[in-house]
Design a protein around this motif. Sequence first.
Motif, PDB file in Angstrom:
ATOM      1  N   ASP A  33      -0.565   5.136   9.024  1.00 51.19           N
ATOM      2  CA  ASP A  33       0.205   4.671  10.190  1.00 51.19           C
ATOM      3  C   ASP A  33       1.231   5.715  10.647  1.00 51.19           C
ATOM      4  O   ASP A  33       1.411   5.943  11.840  1.00 51.19           O
TER       5      ASP A  33
ATOM      6  N   ARG B 144      -6.909   1.412  17.558  1.00 50.61           N
ATOM      7  CA  ARG B 144      -8.016   1.553  16.583  1.00 50.61           C
ATOM      8  C   ARG B 144      -8.732   2.901  16.754  1.00 50.61           C
ATOM      9  O   ARG B 144      -9.209   3.490  15.803  1.00 50.61           O
TER      10      ARG B 144
ATOM     11  N   LEU C 102       0.995  -7.192  15.566  1.00 53.23           N
ATOM     12  CA  LEU C 102       0.192  -8.412  15.416  1.00 53.23           C
ATOM     13  C   LEU C 102       1.025  -9.585  14.880  1.00 53.23           C
ATOM     14  O   LEU C 102       0.583 -10.729  14.937  1.00 53.23           O
TER      15      LEU C 102
ATOM     16  N   ARG D  32     -10.845 -10.655   7.196  1.00 56.30           N
ATOM     17  CA  ARG D  32     -10.956  -9.307   6.622  1.00 56.30           C
ATOM     18  C   ARG D  32     -11.342  -9.282   5.145  1.00 56.30           C
ATOM     19  O   ARG D  32     -11.769  -8.228   4.659  1.00 56.30           O
TER      20      ARG D  32
ATOM     21  N   GLY E 262      -3.651  -2.222   7.579  1.00 57.21           N
ATOM     22  CA  GLY E 262      -4.421  -3.412   7.190  1.00 57.21           C
ATOM     23  C   GLY E 262      -5.743  -3.581   7.929  1.00 57.21           C
ATOM     24  O   GLY E 262      -6.681  -4.178   7.405  1.00 57.21           O
TER      25      GLY E 262
ATOM     26  N   ARG F  85       5.361  -4.566  13.263  1.00 53.35           N
ATOM     27  CA  ARG F  85       3.904  -4.797  13.268  1.00 53.35           C
ATOM     28  C   ARG F  85       3.535  -5.680  14.456  1.00 53.35           C
ATOM     29  O   ARG F  85       3.801  -6.886  14.447  1.00 53.35           O
TER      30      ARG F  85
ATOM     31  N   LYS G 163       0.836  -1.218   0.000  1.00 53.28           N
ATOM     32  CA  LYS G 163       0.000   0.000   0.000  1.00 53.28           C
ATOM     33  C   LYS G 163       0.869   1.265   0.000  1.00 53.28           C
ATOM     34  O   LYS G 163       0.568   2.218  -0.728  1.00 53.28           O
TER      35      LYS G 163
HETATM   36  C1  S3P Z   1      -2.277  -3.613  11.107  1.00 55.34           C
HETATM   37  C2  S3P Z   1      -1.543  -3.233   9.998  1.00 55.34           C
HETATM   38  C3  S3P Z   1      -0.461  -2.246  10.067  1.00 55.34           C
HETATM   39  C4  S3P Z   1      -0.656  -1.305  11.265  1.00 55.34           C
HETATM   40  C5  S3P Z   1      -0.850  -2.070  12.521  1.00 55.34           C
HETATM   41  C6  S3P Z   1      -2.068  -3.008  12.449  1.00 55.34           C
HETATM   42  C7  S3P Z   1      -3.350  -4.615  10.926  1.00 55.34           C
HETATM   43  O1  S3P Z   1      -0.407  -1.485   8.863  1.00 55.34           O
HETATM   44  O2  S3P Z   1      -1.750  -0.456  11.044  1.00 55.34           O
HETATM   45  O3  S3P Z   1       0.321  -2.802  12.783  1.00 55.34           O
HETATM   46  O4  S3P Z   1      -4.224  -4.713  11.803  1.00 55.34           O
HETATM   47  O5  S3P Z   1      -3.352  -5.321   9.881  1.00 55.34           O
HETATM   48  P1  S3P Z   1       0.140  -2.067   7.453  1.00 55.34           P
HETATM   49  O6  S3P Z   1      -1.008  -2.768   6.782  1.00 55.34           O
HETATM   50  O7  S3P Z   1       0.547  -0.835   6.712  1.00 55.34           O
HETATM   51  O8  S3P Z   1       1.270  -2.966   7.733  1.00 55.34           O
END
Ligand code: S3P
Length: 185
Positions: free
Chosen positions: A36, A60, A122, A139, A82, A120, A17
């Motif tokens: 982000d 969030r 997660l 998702r 994401g 990241r 992205k």
């Molecule tokens: C997340 C994706 C990350 C970031 C965070 C959570 C997610 O962004 O917002 O770590 O929940 O998939 P990217 O998609 O840019 O890695």
Amino acid sequence: MKSASNLILVGPMGAGKSSIGRRLAARFGLPFVDADREIECATGAAIPLIFELAGEAGFREREHEVLARLCRSGPSVIATGGGAVLRADNRRLLSEHGFVVHLDVDPESQLRRLANDRARPLLQRPDRREVLQRLGEERAPLYADVADLRFETGRGSVRQAAERLAGLLCEHWQAPIRPAPDTIP
Ligand code: S3P
């Protein structure tokens, strides 16, 4: 043809992205913003620290505030995180304020691109493949719900993907008209 002031990229981690978004922004003459990075600027903390101190729910909440601000202050190309599609109010916001592209990636390319990731929260666990698969399944319907266009980024270079996508966008997205530099008073 959908007319929208912002071009908004959604999709799983590792779909490209930010890298593709940056190239599209240059191609369409729009500023590029990464949600982000904006969250980090607004809070003064890196994403792992936000997750540590405020949990995913706190992250969030900040993500929603930043997306609302970015959507209303365009035109721009916005790369979202994401999980930006998890909240129904975010999905509404993104569709109302942008042409939304779902950048998708096959699981093997995704895993390869994220193999060394330490940023990241997660993904900081041993069963990375399973986590990505579960998130993908949960998702996928949300990305499909919000997207005006789906685009697979797995094969080829970032430059090739951005060029192919730019071509498709010219057919589907009516981008904001920006005054030529010599007409600006
Ligand atoms: C997340 C994706 C990350 C970031 C965070 C959570 C997610 O962004 O917002 O770590 O929940 O998939 P990217 O998609 O840019 O890695």
